[in-house]
Design an enzyme around this catalytic site. Structure first.
Site, PDB file in Angstrom:
ATOM      1  N   CYS A 234       0.887  -1.172   0.000  1.00  0.00           N
ATOM      2  CA  CYS A 234       0.000   0.000   0.000  1.00  0.00           C
ATOM      3  C   CYS A 234       0.920   1.215   0.000  1.00  0.00           C
ATOM      4  O   CYS A 234       1.180   1.812   1.042  1.00  0.00           O
ATOM      5  CB  CYS A 234      -0.917  -0.007   1.219  1.00  0.00           C
ATOM      6  SG  CYS A 234      -1.902  -1.526   1.392  1.00  0.00           S
ATOM      7  N   ALA A 236       1.503   4.448  -1.683  1.00  0.00           N
ATOM      8  CA  ALA A 236       1.430   5.911  -1.677  1.00  0.00           C
ATOM      9  C   ALA A 236       1.400   6.438  -0.238  1.00  0.00           C
ATOM     10  O   ALA A 236       0.875   5.760   0.655  1.00  0.00           O
ATOM     11  CB  ALA A 236       0.185   6.371  -2.442  1.00  0.00           C
ATOM     12  N   GLY A 238       4.713   7.341  -0.857  1.00  0.00           N
ATOM     13  CA  GLY A 238       5.965   6.936  -1.481  1.00  0.00           C
ATOM     14  C   GLY A 238       7.247   7.181  -0.707  1.00  0.00           C
ATOM     15  O   GLY A 238       8.324   6.797  -1.182  1.00  0.00           O
ATOM     16  N   LYS A 240       8.315   5.730   2.047  1.00  0.00           N
ATOM     17  CA  LYS A 240       8.896   4.435   2.417  1.00  0.00           C
ATOM     18  C   LYS A 240       9.420   3.711   1.179  1.00  0.00           C
ATOM     19  O   LYS A 240      10.441   3.011   1.237  1.00  0.00           O
ATOM     20  CB  LYS A 240       7.858   3.579   3.148  1.00  0.00           C
ATOM     21  CG  LYS A 240       7.380   4.165   4.467  1.00  0.00           C
ATOM     22  CD  LYS A 240       6.398   3.221   5.156  1.00  0.00           C
ATOM     23  CE  LYS A 240       5.754   3.872   6.365  1.00  0.00           C
ATOM     24  NZ  LYS A 240       4.833   4.971   6.000  1.00  0.00           N
ATOM     25  N   ARG A 263      -2.962   9.701  -5.913  1.00  0.00           N
ATOM     26  CA  ARG A 263      -1.832   9.514  -5.007  1.00  0.00           C
ATOM     27  C   ARG A 263      -0.670   8.833  -5.729  1.00  0.00           C
ATOM     28  O   ARG A 263       0.495   9.145  -5.484  1.00  0.00           O
ATOM     29  CB  ARG A 263      -2.270   8.701  -3.791  1.00  0.00           C
ATOM     30  CG  ARG A 263      -3.025   9.524  -2.764  1.00  0.00           C
ATOM     31  CD  ARG A 263      -3.820   8.647  -1.809  1.00  0.00           C
ATOM     32  NE  ARG A 263      -3.014   7.672  -1.094  1.00  0.00           N
ATOM     33  CZ  ARG A 263      -2.398   7.904   0.062  1.00  0.00           C
ATOM     34  NH1 ARG A 263      -2.502   9.089   0.644  1.00  0.00           N
ATOM     35  NH2 ARG A 263      -1.705   6.954   0.672  1.00  0.00           N
ATOM     36  N   CYS A 359       0.183   3.950  11.240  1.00  0.00           N
ATOM     37  CA  CYS A 359       0.336   5.195  12.005  1.00  0.00           C
ATOM     38  C   CYS A 359      -0.875   5.338  12.929  1.00  0.00           C
ATOM     39  O   CYS A 359      -1.422   6.423  13.090  1.00  0.00           O
ATOM     40  CB  CYS A 359       0.492   6.404  11.093  1.00  0.00           C
ATOM     41  SG  CYS A 359      -0.798   6.589   9.858  1.00  0.00           S
TER      42      CYS A 359
END
Length: 466
Positions: A234, A236, A238, A240, A263, A359
């Site tokens: 997953c 976007a 970007g 990471k 995205r 997060c």
């Protein structure tokens, strides 16, 4: 001037309940979104103080063409911000005419409330909390430059390099133009909270990535070897993905999936600016990607950072202090998707190592998802203990949960985050693999001087300070 007009329009929209700050900021399609967002958030935070000063100074009575929300933005910038940026447009001289009176009213308000600092004028709920004290983390993009050269560049701009940090307290007490090297990640520079580098030439050239420390941990702990095949499930926006590419040294392959076309388009721009050449983007649901597809037969590493409640995001904590936790219904739906995605990832036949991250601060999206996925894997995968000195561990909801990592502004001076590292059981005892992610056990050394320098930016002579 466009910045101030746009900020005033966003504030007016928030007040009339047309949307959230973030939604309205992005809806403006302003060129520098981060700058606009920061100005709106800070003006909103001091809203009551600004209303009091503007009223006492009689600004709106004297300048009848000045609209209230624009007045609030301009007075914030004049008294509490960085001063007018650029020309300031036709409103700058208008407000400047009242500068002495406005400053006097602000000083009078401080005396009346028996405070000396601007932030002491805020109501308790609006005062800078832990989220506002998180340092500015800056990842050096090693596809384009190195830490030594980035440090030298900042030093030539008048910043004072303090060496490698030895504790969280070193990061907490950073002020002014001082900066440090992070004690854990060798390519992470640390600046004082609220340092704005969005206009910095190295950022705009892709040599620096503005990325929170906790967000850097997933790629670092996945630790793919150069030449490997990796899935970013997953992907976007970007950051990471670009970190994975740097770890791979652009050697190997990253398959990056996301469902959101807009995205993905922004992500393609980010990756191009960062010099990433080993990534294949696909507008596709990761759950629809077949593990038996021959294109992915060599995938040994997966980074899964799925959609989540975002309850740990610093932007959300700054925009909505004290906001309610996600509803049980929403958490149930998110956790269901997250568990399906994790279980799906674990079915890729050559997979050796996976990092699951969110997060979110919610147990339902974190420990509970990992526990259920491990149970479904029937002993094929196990949790790997990582970063033994990391101060914030997973909640003890099942045996081994302490191997997971948590992060928060209060405990780690980062955004709120959760990370779990899973490894296939038959390779978990292989020293060659478990020793690969060296940064997770040993603090990074202070960069050593190199005789040969890499150019920071193509055409570096055109940049200030070069």
């Amino acid at each position: 001037m466009a910045l101030y007009v746009a900020a005033a329009a966003v504030l007016e929209g928030v007040e009339s309940r047309q949307g959230s700050i973030k939604g309205l900021v992005y809806g403006r399609r302003f060129q520098n979104v981060k700058q606009l967002y920061a100005l709106v958030c800070e003006t909103q935070r001091y809203s009551a103080v600004l209303d009091a000063v503007i009223a006492s100074a009689g600004l709106l009575r004297a300048e009848k063409k000045l609209r209230p929300h624009l007045a609030k933005v301009l007075v914030y910038e004049l008294l509490l911000g960085r001063g007018f940026r650029g020309s300031g447009g036709r409103w700058k001289p208008l407000v400047a005419r009242h500068q002495a009176r406005l400053k006097a009213e602000l000083a009078r308000l401080k005396v009346h409330r028996s405070v000396s600092r601007n932030e002491d004028l805020l109501e308790v709920a609006s005062r800078p909390g832990p989220a506002l004290q998180v340092p500015r983390f800056v990842r050096v993009n090693t596809l384009k430059t190195c830490s030594d050269d980035a440090i030298d560049y900042f030093k030539r701009q008048g910043f004072s390099y303090q060496g490698r940090a030895s504790s969280l307290e070193d990061l907490r007490t950073l002020k002014g133009k001082h900066f440090l090297l992070d004690p854990l990640l060798p390519e992470l520079l640390v600046f004082p909270a609220q340092t704005d580098l969005h206009e910095h030439p190295l950022y705009q050239a892709g040599h620096l990535i503005l990325q929170d420390k906790a967000s850097c941990l997933p790629a670092m702990l996945l630790a793919p070897l150069p030449g490997s095949h990796v899935i970013d499930a997953c992907a976007a926006p970007g950051n990471k993905t670009s970190h994975l590419a740097a770890l791979l040294k652009n050697q190997g392959k990253i398959f990056a999936f996301d469902l959101d076309a807009k995205r993905l388009a922004s992500m393609a721009t980010l990756l191009a600016r960062a010099g990433v050449s080993c990534c294949e983007l696909a507008e596709k649901d990761f759950l629809a990607v077949s593990p038996s597809d021959q294109r992915y037969r060599q995938v040994q590493y997966i980074l899964l950072d799925p959609s989540c409640s975002g309850s740990g995001m610093l932007t959300r904590q700054l925009e909505e202090p004290g906001a309610c936790a996600p509803s049980k219904k929403r958490l149930h739906a998110l956790a269901g998707f997250q568990q399906r995605a994790l279980c799906h990832a674990l079915t890729f036949p050559s997979l050796q190592r996976l990092v699951y991250s969110t997060c979110s601060l919610c147990q339902e999206e974190n420990e509970d998802v990992v526990r259920d996925a491990l149970q479904n894997s029937a002993g094929t995968f196990r949790l790997v203990p990582v970063l033994p000195s990391w101060p914030h561990r997973g909640l003890g909801t099942f045996p081994g949960a302490e191997h997971c990592l948590r992060a928060s502004p209060e405990t780690t001076l980062t955004g709120g985050f959760f990370i779990a590292v899973l490894e296939r059981e038959e390779v978990s005892s292989s020293a060659s693999h478990t020793e690969a992610p060296g940064p997770e056990l040993t603090p990074s050394p202070t960069p050593k001087r190199k005789k040969k320098r890499r150019k920071l930016v193509a055409g570096a002579s055109t940049l200030p300070g070069m």
